[in-house]
Design a protein around this motif. Sequence first.
Motif, PDB file in Angstrom:
ATOM      1  N   ARG A  96      39.913  18.725  11.893  1.00  0.00           N
ATOM      2  CA  ARG A  96      39.770  19.426  12.936  1.00  0.00           C
ATOM      3  C   ARG A  96      38.447  20.010  13.136  1.00  0.00           C
ATOM      4  O   ARG A  96      37.938  20.409  14.112  1.00  0.00           O
ATOM      5  CB  ARG A  96      40.794  20.640  12.590  1.00  0.00           C
ATOM      6  N   GLU A  97      37.746  19.927  11.819  1.00  0.00           N
ATOM      7  CA  GLU A  97      36.509  20.646  11.837  1.00  0.00           C
ATOM      8  C   GLU A  97      35.656  19.535  11.112  1.00  0.00           C
ATOM      9  O   GLU A  97      35.353  19.084   9.907  1.00  0.00           O
ATOM     10  CB  GLU A  97      36.268  21.844  10.864  1.00  0.00           C
ATOM     11  N   ASP A 100      29.526  18.622  11.278  1.00  0.00           N
ATOM     12  CA  ASP A 100      28.510  19.378  12.119  1.00  0.00           C
ATOM     13  C   ASP A 100      29.199  20.921  12.198  1.00  0.00           C
ATOM     14  O   ASP A 100      28.528  21.643  12.917  1.00  0.00           O
ATOM     15  CB  ASP A 100      28.153  18.709  13.274  1.00  0.00           C
ATOM     16  N   GLY A 101      30.491  21.198  11.767  1.00  0.00           N
ATOM     17  CA  GLY A 101      30.667  22.543  11.815  1.00  0.00           C
ATOM     18  C   GLY A 101      31.679  22.968  12.942  1.00  0.00           C
ATOM     19  O   GLY A 101      32.182  23.935  13.445  1.00  0.00           O
ATOM     20  N   ARG A 102      31.631  21.872  14.121  1.00  0.00           N
ATOM     21  CA  ARG A 102      32.383  22.226  15.409  1.00  0.00           C
ATOM     22  C   ARG A 102      34.027  22.324  15.133  1.00  0.00           C
ATOM     23  O   ARG A 102      34.489  21.781  14.225  1.00  0.00           O
ATOM     24  CB  ARG A 102      32.188  21.046  16.271  1.00  0.00           C
ATOM     25  N   THR A 103      34.569  22.984  15.895  1.00  0.00           N
ATOM     26  CA  THR A 103      36.052  23.138  15.908  1.00  0.00           C
ATOM     27  C   THR A 103      36.508  22.471  17.154  1.00  0.00           C
ATOM     28  O   THR A 103      36.011  22.558  18.187  1.00  0.00           O
ATOM     29  CB  THR A 103      36.587  24.561  16.030  1.00  0.00           C
ATOM     30  N   LEU A 104      37.282  21.379  16.911  1.00  0.00           N
ATOM     31  CA  LEU A 104      37.823  20.447  17.831  1.00  0.00           C
ATOM     32  C   LEU A 104      39.066  21.046  18.597  1.00  0.00           C
ATOM     33  O   LEU A 104      39.823  21.580  18.077  1.00  0.00           O
ATOM     34  CB  LEU A 104      38.106  19.219  17.196  1.00  0.00           C
ATOM     35  N   ASN A 105      39.028  20.846  19.741  1.00  0.00           N
ATOM     36  CA  ASN A 105      39.949  21.249  20.622  1.00  0.00           C
ATOM     37  C   ASN A 105      41.493  20.541  20.120  1.00  0.00           C
ATOM     38  O   ASN A 105      42.601  21.182  20.194  1.00  0.00           O
ATOM     39  CB  ASN A 105      39.951  20.929  22.156  1.00  0.00           C
TER      40      ASN A 105
END
Length: 275
Positions: A96-97, A100-105
């Motif tokens: 899920r993460e 690059d530190g993004r949180t995926l939908n």
Amino acid sequence: MKVTILADNTVATGIPKGLRGEWGFAAGIDDVLFDTGQSTAALNNARLLDISTDFDDIVLSHAHYDHTKGLEPFLDPHERPTVYCHPDIWNARFIREPADGRTLNEPIHIGVPYSRAEVETGAEIVEHRDPVEVSDGVFALGEVPRLHADNPVHLREEDGELVKDSVPDDQSVAVKTTDGTALVLGCCHAGLQNTIEHAETVTGQEVRYVIGGTHLVARDADEIHELADWLDGKLDVFAGTHCTGFQAEKIFSERLPGPFRSVGVGSSIELPPKI
């Protein structure tokens, strides 16, 4: 006795031409294939390195795609190699993460991209939690007791829900040689100290050689130094690959300069003969 790196993040040599790196791991341990990378790179690299790709025995370290997606071209419905794996390897895994530190939908599946039935069309499958001798002196270690720090990562599906993944299916390969045990790691989610101690219990020898991914990329510098303290004077070879991480590579090169080896695709580590 020789271990050849067939898939890794980096390529160690420009000769032969055409060797390919990728995020993942695979190694030929004499006539045993350990992990398969995430594409046809391991197959192509083996051919370029003049290594037979007709492996009778294939060991999968754990479920993640960067160790299992390259399996398909090594399967054969006529020759039917034997694939050794933990029974939980078929459980769905997700991220899920990303790095690059993004949180995926929506979580992305990162587990084995094949069903058990698909693999079984081209191989015999041996599921095991306990150690298994897959070839003379070569052991798939099975589930590793975790008395020390381990390396959990991402998510797995359990009873229809996503939960933190301790990667219980993580296993490594231990080889009994005339001068101690050689330990080959996929990602070592079970933890390096845990895996070394388990390998020594299985083989009855001290581990003298460590090759492969150690997942120290997820550990801080103090923890890596503590591990280097524990390993100091223990090893003849430390050849970290894949998920070991730049920080750990630097620390081990300074702390364990004798055993340290910088390796990648195309590297062959010569070891004492198997027992």
